[in-house]
Design a protein around this motif. Sequence first.
Motif, PDB file in Angstrom:
ATOM      1  N   PRO A 156      50.902  40.016  21.088  1.00 21.00           N
ATOM      2  CA  PRO A 156      50.939  41.255  21.752  1.00 21.00           C
ATOM      3  C   PRO A 156      52.584  41.893  21.577  1.00 21.00           C
ATOM      4  CG  PRO A 156      50.115  39.806  23.170  1.00 21.00           C
ATOM      5  CD  PRO A 156      50.356  39.061  22.140  1.00 21.00           C
ATOM      6  N   ALA A 157      52.534  42.982  21.439  1.00 16.95           N
ATOM      7  CA  ALA A 157      53.916  43.828  21.316  1.00 16.95           C
ATOM      8  C   ALA A 157      53.922  44.983  22.029  1.00 16.95           C
ATOM      9  CB  ALA A 157      54.294  43.902  19.853  1.00 16.95           C
ATOM     10  N   PRO A 158      54.848  45.156  22.986  1.00 14.13           N
ATOM     11  CA  PRO A 158      56.080  44.186  23.138  1.00 14.13           C
ATOM     12  C   PRO A 158      55.601  42.934  24.142  1.00 14.13           C
ATOM     13  CG  PRO A 158      56.263  45.823  25.040  1.00 14.13           C
ATOM     14  CD  PRO A 158      54.932  46.265  23.993  1.00 14.13           C
ATOM     15  N   LEU A 181      61.071  48.556  26.931  1.00 14.86           N
ATOM     16  CA  LEU A 181      60.134  47.693  26.244  1.00 14.86           C
ATOM     17  C   LEU A 181      59.718  48.450  24.897  1.00 14.86           C
ATOM     18  CD1 LEU A 181      58.266  46.187  29.092  1.00 14.86           C
ATOM     19  CD2 LEU A 181      59.889  44.927  27.596  1.00 14.86           C
ATOM     20  N   GLY A 182      59.863  49.723  24.781  1.00 12.69           N
ATOM     21  CA  GLY A 182      59.117  50.572  24.001  1.00 12.69           C
ATOM     22  C   GLY A 182      57.793  51.168  24.121  1.00 12.69           C
ATOM     23  N   VAL A 183      57.222  51.128  25.407  1.00 11.14           N
ATOM     24  CA  VAL A 183      56.029  51.630  25.659  1.00 11.14           C
ATOM     25  C   VAL A 183      55.985  52.749  26.646  1.00 11.14           C
ATOM     26  CG1 VAL A 183      55.201  49.153  25.558  1.00 11.14           C
ATOM     27  CG2 VAL A 183      55.608  49.778  27.540  1.00 11.14           C
ATOM     28  N   THR A 195      60.252  39.681  42.537  1.00 12.05           N
ATOM     29  CA  THR A 195      59.476  39.483  41.168  1.00 12.05           C
ATOM     30  C   THR A 195      58.105  39.779  41.247  1.00 12.05           C
ATOM     31  OG1 THR A 195      59.209  37.102  41.460  1.00 12.05           O
ATOM     32  CG2 THR A 195      61.260  37.856  40.213  1.00 12.05           C
ATOM     33  N   THR A 196      57.360  39.392  42.272  1.00  9.90           N
ATOM     34  CA  THR A 196      55.844  39.754  42.682  1.00  9.90           C
ATOM     35  C   THR A 196      55.704  41.197  42.345  1.00  9.90           C
ATOM     36  OG1 THR A 196      55.544  37.548  43.448  1.00  9.90           O
ATOM     37  CG2 THR A 196      54.102  39.023  43.809  1.00  9.90           C
ATOM     38  N   ALA A 197      56.406  41.628  43.371  1.00  6.62           N
ATOM     39  CA  ALA A 197      56.180  42.962  43.572  1.00  6.62           C
ATOM     40  C   ALA A 197      56.581  43.958  42.122  1.00  6.62           C
ATOM     41  CB  ALA A 197      57.264  43.739  44.654  1.00  6.62           C
ATOM     42  N   LEU A 198      57.641  43.572  41.549  1.00  8.08           N
ATOM     43  CA  LEU A 198      57.813  44.128  40.226  1.00  8.08           C
ATOM     44  C   LEU A 198      56.767  43.998  39.301  1.00  8.08           C
ATOM     45  CD1 LEU A 198      59.441  45.815  38.204  1.00  8.08           C
ATOM     46  CD2 LEU A 198      60.827  43.594  38.019  1.00  8.08           C
ATOM     47  N   LEU A 199      56.296  42.625  38.994  1.00  7.14           N
ATOM     48  CA  LEU A 199      55.270  42.399  38.169  1.00  7.14           C
ATOM     49  C   LEU A 199      54.056  43.150  38.460  1.00  7.14           C
ATOM     50  CD1 LEU A 199      55.771  40.477  35.543  1.00  7.14           C
ATOM     51  CD2 LEU A 199      54.324  38.801  37.044  1.00  7.14           C
ATOM     52  N   SER A 200      53.610  43.237  39.860  1.00  8.36           N
ATOM     53  CA  SER A 200      52.483  44.098  40.010  1.00  8.36           C
ATOM     54  C   SER A 200      52.640  45.486  39.798  1.00  8.36           C
ATOM     55  CB  SER A 200      52.084  43.917  41.514  1.00  8.36           C
ATOM     56  OG  SER A 200      52.825  44.724  42.364  1.00  8.36           O
ATOM     57  N   MET A 201      53.592  46.110  39.830  1.00 11.88           N
ATOM     58  CA  MET A 201      53.844  47.522  39.375  1.00 11.88           C
ATOM     59  C   MET A 201      53.770  47.732  37.891  1.00 11.88           C
ATOM     60  SD  MET A 201      57.025  48.883  41.852  1.00 11.88           S
ATOM     61  CE  MET A 201      57.907  47.465  41.994  1.00 11.88           C
ATOM     62  N   LEU A 202      54.353  46.756  36.884  1.00 10.94           N
ATOM     63  CA  LEU A 202      54.181  46.662  35.704  1.00 10.94           C
ATOM     64  C   LEU A 202      52.786  46.443  35.189  1.00 10.94           C
ATOM     65  CD1 LEU A 202      57.358  44.829  34.607  1.00 10.94           C
ATOM     66  CD2 LEU A 202      57.001  47.433  34.459  1.00 10.94           C
ATOM     67  N   ASP A 203      52.055  45.771  35.830  1.00  9.83           N
ATOM     68  CA  ASP A 203      50.513  45.417  35.574  1.00  9.83           C
ATOM     69  C   ASP A 203      49.855  46.991  35.678  1.00  9.83           C
ATOM     70  OD1 ASP A 203      48.836  43.583  34.518  1.00  9.83           O
ATOM     71  OD2 ASP A 203      47.956  43.498  36.603  1.00  9.83           O
ATOM     72  N   ASP A 204      50.338  47.832  36.419  1.00 12.36           N
ATOM     73  CA  ASP A 204      49.611  49.149  36.520  1.00 12.36           C
ATOM     74  C   ASP A 204      49.776  49.873  35.134  1.00 12.36           C
ATOM     75  OD1 ASP A 204      48.600  48.506  39.108  1.00 12.36           O
ATOM     76  OD2 ASP A 204      50.182  49.781  40.220  1.00 12.36           O
ATOM     77  N   VAL A 205      50.617  49.584  34.280  1.00 16.16           N
ATOM     78  CA  VAL A 205      51.034  50.275  32.858  1.00 16.16           C
ATOM     79  C   VAL A 205      49.803  49.884  32.093  1.00 16.16           C
ATOM     80  CG1 VAL A 205      52.455  50.552  31.101  1.00 16.16           C
ATOM     81  CG2 VAL A 205      53.468  50.297  33.359  1.00 16.16           C
ATOM     82  N   PRO A 206      48.884  50.723  31.709  1.00 14.72           N
ATOM     83  CA  PRO A 206      48.012  50.362  30.654  1.00 14.72           C
ATOM     84  C   PRO A 206      48.292  49.606  29.320  1.00 14.72           C
ATOM     85  CG  PRO A 206      47.652  52.595  31.456  1.00 14.72           C
ATOM     86  CD  PRO A 206      49.177  52.231  31.772  1.00 14.72           C
ATOM     87  N   ALA A 207      49.648  49.799  28.924  1.00 10.17           N
ATOM     88  CA  ALA A 207      49.911  49.274  27.916  1.00 10.17           C
ATOM     89  C   ALA A 207      50.215  47.731  28.111  1.00 10.17           C
ATOM     90  CB  ALA A 207      50.883  49.905  27.197  1.00 10.17           C
ATOM     91  N   SER A 220      50.473  34.570  25.983  1.00 10.97           N
ATOM     92  CA  SER A 220      50.536  35.839  25.457  1.00 10.97           C
ATOM     93  C   SER A 220      49.636  36.334  24.801  1.00 10.97           C
ATOM     94  CB  SER A 220      51.967  35.859  24.939  1.00 10.97           C
ATOM     95  OG  SER A 220      52.047  35.464  23.648  1.00 10.97           O
ATOM     96  N   ALA A 221      49.222  34.968  23.634  1.00 10.09           N
ATOM     97  CA  ALA A 221      48.125  35.265  22.534  1.00 10.09           C
ATOM     98  C   ALA A 221      46.735  35.744  23.398  1.00 10.09           C
ATOM     99  CB  ALA A 221      47.979  34.229  21.845  1.00 10.09           C
ATOM    100  N   ARG A 222      46.409  35.261  24.519  1.00  4.91           N
ATOM    101  CA  ARG A 222      45.215  35.591  25.364  1.00  4.91           C
ATOM    102  C   ARG A 222      45.373  36.854  25.962  1.00  4.91           C
ATOM    103  NH1 ARG A 222      41.827  31.709  26.317  1.00  4.91           N
ATOM    104  NH2 ARG A 222      41.352  32.278  28.399  1.00  4.91           N
ATOM    105  N   ALA A 223      46.330  37.662  25.746  1.00  4.59           N
ATOM    106  CA  ALA A 223      46.369  38.861  26.782  1.00  4.59           C
ATOM    107  C   ALA A 223      45.510  40.145  26.361  1.00  4.59           C
ATOM    108  CB  ALA A 223      47.842  39.935  26.601  1.00  4.59           C
ATOM    109  N   ALA A 224      45.034  40.737  27.535  1.00  3.53           N
ATOM    110  CA  ALA A 224      43.827  41.858  27.300  1.00  3.53           C
ATOM    111  C   ALA A 224      44.539  43.070  27.078  1.00  3.53           C
ATOM    112  CB  ALA A 224      43.086  41.572  28.498  1.00  3.53           C
ATOM    113  N   ALA A 225      45.839  43.364  26.721  1.00  3.06           N
ATOM    114  CA  ALA A 225      46.330  44.486  26.567  1.00  3.06           C
ATOM    115  C   ALA A 225      47.275  44.578  25.374  1.00  3.06           C
ATOM    116  CB  ALA A 225      47.034  45.162  27.920  1.00  3.06           C
ATOM    117  N   PRO A 226      47.813  45.589  24.764  1.00  2.00           N
ATOM    118  CA  PRO A 226      48.598  45.645  23.676  1.00  2.00           C
ATOM    119  C   PRO A 226      49.795  44.833  23.811  1.00  2.00           C
ATOM    120  CG  PRO A 226      47.716  47.753  23.930  1.00  2.00           C
ATOM    121  CD  PRO A 226      47.223  47.068  25.096  1.00  2.00           C
ATOM    122  N   GLY A 227      50.560  45.024  25.307  1.00  9.69           N
ATOM    123  CA  GLY A 227      51.701  44.319  25.663  1.00  9.69           C
ATOM    124  C   GLY A 227      51.480  43.111  26.492  1.00  9.69           C
TER     125      GLY A 227
END
Length: 277
Positions: free
Chosen positions: A47-49, A231-233, A61-73, A96-103
Amino acid sequence: MIQKAAIAPMFDALVSTLTQQYLKVRQQYRHAQALWAYRWTDSNALPAPRFILFGRGRSGTTALLSMLDDVPALHCEGEVLHNYVPYPYRHVLGRSARAAAPGYGCKILSYQVQDVQNALEHPASFIDRLWNEGGFQILYLRRANLLRHALSNIRARREQFHKKKDDTPDEARALRVDPDHVMEWIRSSEALGAYEERLLEGVPHLSLTYEEHIRDPDVHQATVDEICASLGVESAPIESSYRKIAPPSVREGVANYDELVRRLRGTPYEKYLEEQD
């Protein structure tokens, strides 16, 4: 004969033990999956990025990661190194190789590098390796108010600190704390902060603080926009799935506030007493 009053604690202890064993087995199963993915995935197909959210627990960290997970990319996971694995670097790459999104993004806490992942030959260069060889960008989130960080850790061990939005709200209760215990937590957090700085030395990273980027819900969207730009997304409208229920000030949050003041008076940490959170 076992008294009825003793059955519930025994049952709770059994459930806790079984849960811990289950989590360990699940981690090793996921490690096997990650190693398989690492073995058969071309590095150019990862995945990239890719990013690591690095820092201490109870820092948002938990709150921030949950917000970033709302980003489709982006597809975000939690603490991928919470339990010991034989091959930590391969584990992170394989996840990371098993990710279900581009990033892809995940969280690594500093104590996990220092104390949990004993298979690391060079712990001090682990974050550097993830950036330099693994191609992970590093987001570093810390909490500047060490007193509030200490109280958050203490509260987390006594009650559920974050609740899902659809849970029934609870009134935040003031904690009665041992001032010496608070001081121990502050010094421990301070030491971890110094360790984090050593791990990040020479590693490019985006530096974030709980106070500036997480504490106020009104800045959450701007925080995610800033990270996505780094991140460039493409960013997206987000909504954190966690809400805070802690009191807004140390005075309101500590039942024996005057006792805590006396302990901190004359120390470098006295300045944190009146800061709002």
